[in-house]
Scaffold this active site. Structure first.
Site, PDB file in Angstrom:
ATOM      1  CB  SER A 197       5.718 -41.420  49.995  1.00 28.96           C
ATOM      2  OG  SER A 197       6.825 -41.712  50.691  1.00 28.96           O
ATOM      3  CG  ASP A 344      11.026 -46.649  47.031  1.00 31.51           C
ATOM      4  OD1 ASP A 344      11.953 -46.303  47.942  1.00 31.51           O
ATOM      5  OD2 ASP A 344       9.872 -46.432  46.632  1.00 31.51           O
ATOM      6  CG  HIS A 376      10.510 -42.789  47.380  1.00 25.34           C
ATOM      7  ND1 HIS A 376       9.549 -44.119  47.858  1.00 25.34           N
ATOM      8  CD2 HIS A 376       9.999 -41.838  48.002  1.00 25.34           C
ATOM      9  CE1 HIS A 376       8.533 -43.643  48.678  1.00 25.34           C
ATOM     10  NE2 HIS A 376       8.775 -42.054  48.923  1.00 25.34           N
TER      11      HIS A 376
END
Ligand SMILES: *[C@@H]1O[C@H](CO)[C@@H](O)[C@H](O)[C@H]1NC(C)=O
Ligand SMILES: *[C@@H]1O[C@H](CO)[C@@H](O)[C@H](O)[C@H]1NC(C)=O
Ligand SMILES: *[C@@H]1O[C@H](CO)[C@@H](O)[C@H](O)[C@H]1NC(C)=O
Ligand SMILES: *[C@@H]1O[C@H](CO)[C@@H](O)[C@H](O)[C@H]1NC(C)=O
Ligand SMILES: *[C@@H]1O[C@H](CO)[C@@H](O)[C@H](O)[C@H]1NC(C)=O
Ligand SMILES: *[C@@H]1O[C@H](CO)[C@@H](O)[C@H](O)[C@H]1NC(C)=O
Ligand SMILES: *[C@@H]1O[C@H](CO)[C@@H](O)[C@H](O)[C@H]1NC(C)=O
Length: 418
Positions: A197, A344, A376
């Site tokens: 991320s 996601d 995610h």
């Protein structure tokens, strides 16, 4: 969904560290904003990128508390290059494994996602284990395999969250700094990077900038998950959701090194009403965990007089075009593992599909795994073991993949609904 539940998952999955998790040792530890050690010595501009400017044994008790597989932990302040290509500096935290033959270094980029310099990992790593989640187990595992682990404060001294060029340079130079000084690593040690991320931003930008910025380097590989290929689409996706806390920091971070864009951004904030400048700027002193709480489900563009139109300004566009889109600064030559949930919800899979496709047309070496399960947050856990195994291969010299392999996988490790 209950906020407390979201919160628990967030801290478990370690997107978050920090002010909610004040170090138990606060009385003796100074945060970066208060610690004079966090300044560059005079003349640092003349050092080469990656030169060690100073280092110390990390304060506190990291080896006897959270990171028992380390024999020693250092803070290293090193020369790097900022988002606008000017000399700058950053700090990394280097963990030396208890048992090691000095053959491998992992640069591990934590998604701290905050514009508060006091959310930098070199400080927040001192928080309790409960605030660290996967971060603690990933570092401990790597150490137990004999790898050195370096954890850079890649957003730099002014916490330029989402500024890709800044983060990439600081990540490359943290590796250079560790290798330059050695710290017991062998001269021919292999080195690789890993980030999820917000950590994928630092990792991927390092991979694409390396080709020109550090052509002498030979990374064994880079693993990145939940890849944030396109910051604009990420900001739109997060707005109005439980992830809205990414938006104020994202806009401030990406304009951090663009004074005119920053001035314009601030000029567009409302000065009264419930969504005003004060509330927006509160994020400057928040960890990402606290930002997720404060802005939960808010439409952050409501803080602006003309809503989303703020993004259209050429000043803002310039900053985002320079710093917010992966894949335009060079073609990575190191092997890469990318992993991402098809569903996601923060950073669209299509953005990464396009990026991988472009890279693959020009000779990149990529394994891209699209997970058909989870979102995610879940993917950080679902992909973790896979990334560790991949890194073990590249760091031991047993990885022989060439070209591009794109495949769907169905990895289901966590039962997180997110
Ligand atoms: C580290 O541990 C020692 C002994 O347990 C303690 O005296 C000291 O205050 C601790 N240091 C920090 C920074 O917590
Ligand atoms: C060093 O340790 C790593 C990991 O334990 C191992 O793969 C490697 O073969 C070792 N190298 C030497 C030269 O002993
Ligand atoms: C690493 O830590 C774990 C416990 O956290 C322990 O079981 C293991 O023996 C340690 N490994 C090394 C090499 O210190
Ligand atoms: C990024 O995403 C936005 C949509 O949110 C799109 O308009 C734009 O073209 C994308 N930029 C790049 C460089 O892919
Ligand atoms: C927050 O927004 C989500 C949609 O993103 C919605 O499903 C949820 O009900 C909202 N939660 C609260 C507490 O408003
Ligand atoms: C600005 O917003 C805050 C909440 O973030 C509120 O407490 C304050 O009253 C608002 N100020 C004005 C002038 O409306
Ligand atoms: C993933 O595993 C959990 C149990 O851990 C299960 O509840 C869930 O249905 C599984 N999801 C899929 C898509 O298989």
């Amino acid at each position: 969904m209950q906020l407390s539940y979201v919160f628990k998952i967030i801290s478990f999955l370690a997107l978050a560290t920090a002010s909610t998790a004040a170090p138990t040792t606060t009385s003796t530890l100074l945060p970066p904003s208060k610690d004079p050690w966090y300044t560059a010595p005079d003349g640092f501009e003349h050092a080469a990128p990656g030169d060690v400017l100073r280092f110390r044994k990390a304060p506190g008790n990291l080896t006897t508390t959270t990171f028992g597989n380390a024999s020693c932990v250092y803070n290293i302040l090193y020369r790097t290059t900022n988002a606008r290509y000017h000399p700058s500096w950053a700090v990394t935290t280097l963990f030396v494994p208890k048992e090691t033959n000095g053959s491998a270094l992992l640069s591990y980029q934590i998604p701290y996602n905050s514009v508060d310099v006091d959310s930098s990992p070199s400080f927040t790593l001192h928080g309790p284990v409960s605030s660290l989640g996967l971060i603690q187990s990933d570092i401990q595992t790597a150490l137990s395999l004999g790898r050195y682990v370096s954890v850079p404060d890649f957003e730099g001294p002014t916490a330029s969250f989402f500024a890709g060029v800044q983060e990439g340079h600081a990540t490359i130079d943290n590796v250079r700094a560790v290798l330059n000084h050695g710290f017991g690593l062998k001269e021919d040690a292999r080195y690789a990077m890993w980030g999820y991320s917000g950590g994928s931003v630092a990792t991927e930008w390092a991979a694409e900038l390396q080709v020109q910025y550090a052509p002498e380097m030979h990374f064994a590989g880079a693993a990145m998950g939940g890849v944030v290929s396109n910051v604009t689409s990420g900001l739109h996706a997060a707005d109005g959701t439980r992830w809205a806390g990414l938006v104020p920091g994202g806009l401030l971070g990406i304009t951090d090194q663009y004074p005119q864009a920053r001035e314009y951004l601030l000029s567009q904030l409302k000065t009264e009403g419930p969504y005003n400048k004060t509330g927006f700027l509160a994020t400057e002193k928040l960890s990402i965990a606290d930002a997720f709480t404060l802005y939960f489900n808010q439409t952050v563009f409501n803080y602006f007089k003309n809503g989303k139109a703020v993004l259209i300004s050429p000043l803002i566009q310039r900053a985002i075009n320079d710093q917010g889109y992966m894949g335009y600064h060079g073609v990575p030559i190191m092997p890469m593992l990318m992993y991402k949930a098809v569903a996601d919800e923060i950073t669209a899979i299509e953005d990464t599909d396009v990026m991988v496709d472009e890279y693959c047309k020009v000779g990149a070496n990529i394994v891209y795994e699209r997970n058909t399960i989870g979102g995610h947050l879940a993917e950080e856990t679902n992909g973790d073991q896979r990334a560790l195994e991949w890194l073990t291969q590249v760091l031991s010299g047993t990885y022989h993949h060439k070209g591009c392999t794109v495949k769907n996988v169905a990895l289901n490790v966590t039962d997180s609904p997110l």
